[in-house]
Design an enzyme around this catalytic site. Structure first.
Site, PDB file in Angstrom:
ATOM      1  CD  GLU A  51      -3.108  -1.057   2.328  1.00  8.99           C
ATOM      2  OE1 GLU A  51      -4.027  -1.843   2.057  1.00  8.99           O
ATOM      3  OE2 GLU A  51      -3.074  -0.199   3.193  1.00  8.99           O
ATOM      4  CD  GLU A 111      -3.984  -5.980   3.693  1.00 10.19           C
ATOM      5  OE1 GLU A 111      -4.766  -5.089   4.184  1.00 10.19           O
ATOM      6  OE2 GLU A 111      -2.585  -5.649   3.883  1.00 10.19           O
TER       7      GLU A 111
END
Length: 449
Positions: A174, A352
């Protein structure tokens, strides 16, 4: 973009070689914050700063995974996981940020990898999940190009130690959160609030990915290397010129800022111009380095975002998680088809996906009866299955998270785990969602009930 399927079959089967996993990150679960030569990370420093963590807690103990590896892997076996995504703590491996490698720090990951392989579980390590050595932050952190160079050296040292057993590597988790929450909004470590710093960090994090990918391939050409990007798809509200402009800026800055350069397109022009970024940090050859082909592309998805001309204006919303995040599974299906249509990444992984839920209801035997989390997982996995049926090359799915853990600036309040962790004894107990997930893995099909 391919049109969404209008109906959902009662049962959907996944490919027989589909990867079923769960995900965690080092700072959130390991604890042992100064064990075996580990140095201070930016999150250690951030947690020690008054007012940064909602409940005033820190990651000093977390889930004590550092001392409970064998038990936690046994738990994964009970759930039938075929893969485990975890992250490696840079401050454990290279405490000084650069230079000498700490063999004792790598010993822990040696043990973890060996336990996983002995159990038939494929390790999917992430080399950076936000816990930068504080010594590098003292030198500018991700605003300093030298951090990217140091990251490549750390990645190489880790691969040299574990690469005889680990063959799939994620470089960075991320980049958007690293750059924007760390350097623009200040919600995450190191807690800065400066647009220019955030823009510089965004480039240097991608540069770190490119440098690490190159370093890994030089050591182990056959290894698979990828990156993980989080997406929050934009749902437009309103059609005024200002609304459309705002929607485009938000979409480019939050959803295309990293995927476009990784695909060889450079940074999105509209947002770059509106943000006033002169790209002085982008040196000749950088974009080519960033755009080296990846072997897989990781996708983190939780919710969508409404964007209108005025903050707070939004359309019809679905149910919400305990953190107020809207539950809207079709946005994941649309995202997967968009990524497949728009880019040329060879394989996609859902790295995720999960939800913080209240976890207040219990079965008669005391087990957390998180039927709301089951509904969340089912809804999103239906979208994954539908995308696979439409030809999107999705290789696997990792539920976030294996354990209730330290949830960054929110402390230990939000519960994302499919396994409950008692806050005092740290005893693990699978929730109802974990049993449901285990049944799904065993059958390979979404259950009809």
């Amino acid at each position: 973009m391919t049109e969404s399927a209008s109906t959902t079959p009662a049962s959907r089967a996944f490919p027989t070689d589909f990867v079923w996993g769960a995900a965690t990150s080092s700072f959130q679960i390991e604890g042992a914050s100064d064990a075996d030569g580990k140095s201070e990370s930016i999150w250690d420093r951030f947690c020690a700063t008054p007012g940064t963590i909602i409940d005033g807690t820190d990651g000093t103990r977390a889930c004590d995974h550092y001392n409970r590896v064998a038990d936690d892997v046994a738990l994964m076996v009970d759930l039938g996981l075929t893969a485990y995504r975890f992250s490696i703590a840079w401050p454990r491996v290279v405490p000084g940020g650069t230079g000498e490698v700490n063999a004792a720090g790598l010993d822990f990951y040696d043990r973890l990898v060996d336990e996983l392989l002995a159990a038939g579980i494929t390790p999917y390590p992430t080399l950076y999940h936000w816990d930068l050595p504080q010594v590098l932050q003292d030198q500018g952190g991700w605003t300093n190009r030298a951090t990217a160079e140091a990251f490549a050296d750390y990645a190489a040292a880790t691969v040299r130690r574990l690469g005889d057993r680990v063959t799939r590597w994620t470089t960075v988790n991320e980049p958007y959160v690293i750059a924007n929450l760390g350097y623009l909004t200040g919600e995450h470590a190191p807690g800065h609030r400066d647009l220019n710093e955030a823009l510089a960090a965004s480039h240097n994090v991608l540069l770190a990915h490119g440098m690490a990918l190159r370093a890994i391939k030089e050591i182990e050409p056959s290894h698979e290397v990828g990156i993980v990007i989080n997406f929050t798809p934009v749902t437009p509200v309103g059609d005024s010129p200002f609304a459309r402009e705002r929607q485009q800026i938000v979409n480019e800055f939050e959803n295309r800022w990293y995927s476009d350069p990784l695909a060889g397109r450079g940074y999105p022009a509209f947002a770059t111009e509106r943000l006033g970024w002169d790209q002085a940090e982008v040196l000749p050859g950088d974009l080519e380095l960033i755009a080296q082909p990846v072997d897989f592309f990781g996708i983190n998805f939780y919710t969508r975002k409404f964007v209108a001309a005025i903050d707070g204006e939004r359309g019809d919303r679905g149910d919400e998680t305990a953190m107020g995040w809207e539950i809207h599974p079709p946005a994941l299906g649309d995202l997967l088809r968009f990524l497949d249509d728009e880019y040329d990444f060879p394989k996609l992984l859902i790295t995720e996906n999960g939800a913080a839920m209240p976890d207040t209801e219990r079965d008669a035997d005391g087990r957390v009866a998180d039927h709301d989390r089951i509904a969340y997982l089912r809804g999103h996995l239906e979208q994954v299955a539908g995308a696979i049926e439409q030809g999107v090359p999705i290789e696997g799915y990792f539920a976030w998270s294996l354990l209730d853990n330290f949830e960054w600036a929110w402390g230990y309040g939000p519960k994302f785990g499919i396994v409950e962790v008692d806050p005092d004894s740290l005893e693990r107990r699978p929730k109802r969602s974990a049993l449901w997930y285990a049944d799904l893995i065993r059958s390979g099909s979404l259950p009809t009930d």
